[in-house]
Design an enzyme around this catalytic site. Structure first.
Site, mmCIF file in Angstrom:
data_model
loop_
_atom_site.group_PDB
_atom_site.id
_atom_site.type_symbol
_atom_site.label_atom_id
_atom_site.label_comp_id
_atom_site.label_asym_id
_atom_site.label_seq_id
_atom_site.Cartn_x
_atom_site.Cartn_y
_atom_site.Cartn_z
ATOM 1 N N LYS A 1 0.827 -1.210 0.000
ATOM 2 C CA LYS A 1 0.000 0.000 0.000
ATOM 3 C C LYS A 1 0.858 1.254 0.000
ATOM 4 O O LYS A 1 0.344 2.363 0.030
ATOM 5 C CB LYS A 1 -0.942 -0.015 1.194
ATOM 6 C CG LYS A 1 -1.919 -1.177 1.106
ATOM 7 C CD LYS A 1 -3.224 -0.926 1.748
ATOM 8 C CE LYS A 1 -4.134 -2.118 1.498
ATOM 9 N NZ LYS A 1 -5.176 -2.248 2.511
ATOM 10 N N CYS B 1 -14.237 -4.761 2.400
ATOM 11 C CA CYS B 1 -13.841 -5.592 3.538
ATOM 12 C C CYS B 1 -14.254 -4.945 4.856
ATOM 13 O O CYS B 1 -13.577 -5.123 5.881
ATOM 14 C CB CYS B 1 -12.344 -5.864 3.566
ATOM 15 S SG CYS B 1 -11.743 -6.769 2.152
#
Ligand code: PLP
Length: 408
Positions: free
Chosen positions: A228, A366
């Site tokens: 990320k 999520c």
């Protein structure tokens, strides 16, 4: 207007993938909260490793093994410095955030008993909920949830009320991947320590946008994923205070994590190797170090300031679309805009945007409990990085308008 001292056009040249087309259109990559793109400088480090010194670490006396070991340990030092960690012993290489969380959650089984409490925030990623539910099932501890309000901010008064001497562990993300909220982790950590509870912060979403000073934060554990923040997939770190890492039992047994093995008894290696069983993602660790070099080389602050300007501009432009609602309107937020248009399913908007070459995420990200909280099936999520441009924001806004016209 968006102001920056950075030359974004030149920075974009570092990212070969940004040149490609998707469905015949230039790629507009706005799914950075799921994974960021990788600069050529990091790709080169990966290629150099496999072309030049691929070898197993910490074992061989031969030169290649020594070179690989040195590069891997150098990466650990870069990570230590970036996050202002006291010693490299406190930097455990993992396969990513999920691995780091499970390592701590499994280890805490031996510290908890029936009636103890584990607290999580209402805006967690699934990877940050399930391991704690499993921990509670194993130990008889109870899971408590820090509630949030409609702006997507934690209700801190409730948090303070929930804390007690039963609280043993508090978990919270630093930045929510679904809403972009920056949580007040300083206050969370301090209050938890007042009742002697440990704190684990999930920095997966934060670390690309905020450079946390882990010693100043006095946090017990902090986890991140390299992918990320311009690094490769399959590698991350768990930071843990040395005193905690000494107490915590090993997570996996195997090579590299032992000092001595006989069939009667095994003694474990010193930190950090106690938690690094088996051959690690050597190349990934080295490339993670290179990703930090890349961002720090440009200037971390300048990158994040530019991102904030871009997100402010995108927010303003998107809100000019009638019927568009943004979820996550916290005072402090970064990099993520989650939205819906009244009467239109987010999936349909995402599909039309993809036809236009614009990559956004649709769905629950999520974080199903957040969607349940807002009573929506999901959102469209645009998430930004420093290589995105004002022109790309304009394309997104035009694309959303077009989708709205087709779907209404
Ligand atoms: C991406 C993300 C995770 C999971 O990271 P993995 O790299 O898939 O292990 C956890 N928490 C947050 C907030 C995330 O954004």
């Amino acid at each position: 207007m968006i102001q920056t001292s950075l030359d974004i056009a030149t920075i974009r040249k570092d990212f070969p993938i940004l040149n490609r087309k998707v469905n015949g259109q230039p790629l507009v990559y706005l799914d950075n909260a799921a994974t960021s793109q990788t600069p050529q400088q990091v790709i080169d480090v990966i290629v150099d490793y496999y072309q030049g010194y691929n070898a197993n670490i910490h074992r061989g006396v031969h030169s290649l093994s020594q070179e690989a070991t040195d590069a891997y340990e150098m990466a650990r030092k870069k990570i230590q410095e970036h996050f202002n960690i006291a010693t490299p012993k406190e930097v455990i290489f993992t396969s990513g955030t999920t691995h780091g969380i499970n390592l701590v959650a499994t280890g805490f089984s031996s510290f908890l008993k029936k009636g103890d409490e584990v607290m999580v925030s209402a805006m967690e990623h699934h990877s940050n909920i399930v391991p704690w539910q499993m921990l509670c099932e194993r130990t008889g501890a109870n899971l408590k949830v820090i509630p949030m309000n409609l702006d997507g901010e934690l209700v801190m008064e409730e948090y303070h009320k929930l804390l007690s001497d039963r609280t043993k562990l508090v978990f919270c993300n630093h930045v929510s991947n679904a809403l972009g909220t920056i949580n007040p982790i300083e206050e969370i950590i301090e209050a938890a320590h007042n009742v002697d509870a440990a704190v684990l912060i999930d920095g997966a979403q934060a670390a690309a946008h905020i450079k946390p000073d882990l010693q100043a934060l006095d946090v017990d554990f902090y986890v991140v994923s390299a992918h990320k923040m311009c690094g490769p997939t399959g590698v991350g770190i768990l930071y843990g205070k040395e005193e905690w890492l000494k107490k915590l039992p090993p997570y996996q047994g195997g090579g590299e994590m032992i000092a001595e093995v006989t069939f009667e008894k095994t003694t474990y290696a010193d930190l950090p190797h106690k938690f690094e069983a088996g051959t690690p993602n050597i190349c990934g660790g080295i490339a993670f170090g290179a990703a930090l070099d890349y961002m720090n080389g440009i200037g971390f602050e300048a990158l994040t300031q530019y991102e904030d300007e871009l997100v402010a501009y995108a927010t303003q432009q998107l809100l000019s679309i009638e019927g568009l609602k943004i979820y996550g309107t916290a005072q402090r937020k970064t990099s993520v805009i989650s939205f819906n248009i009244e009467g239109i399913h987010p999936y349909d908007i995402g599909t039309i945007l993809d036809k236009l070459g614009i990559a956004v995420r649709t769905g629950h990200h999520c974080a199903q409990p957040i969607m349940d909280f807002y009573k929506i099936p999901g959102t469209v999520r645009a998430s930004f990085s420093f290589y995105n441009t004002k022109e790309e924001v304009d394309k997104l806004v035009a694309g959303v308008k077009r989708a709205k016209g087709m779907l209404e």
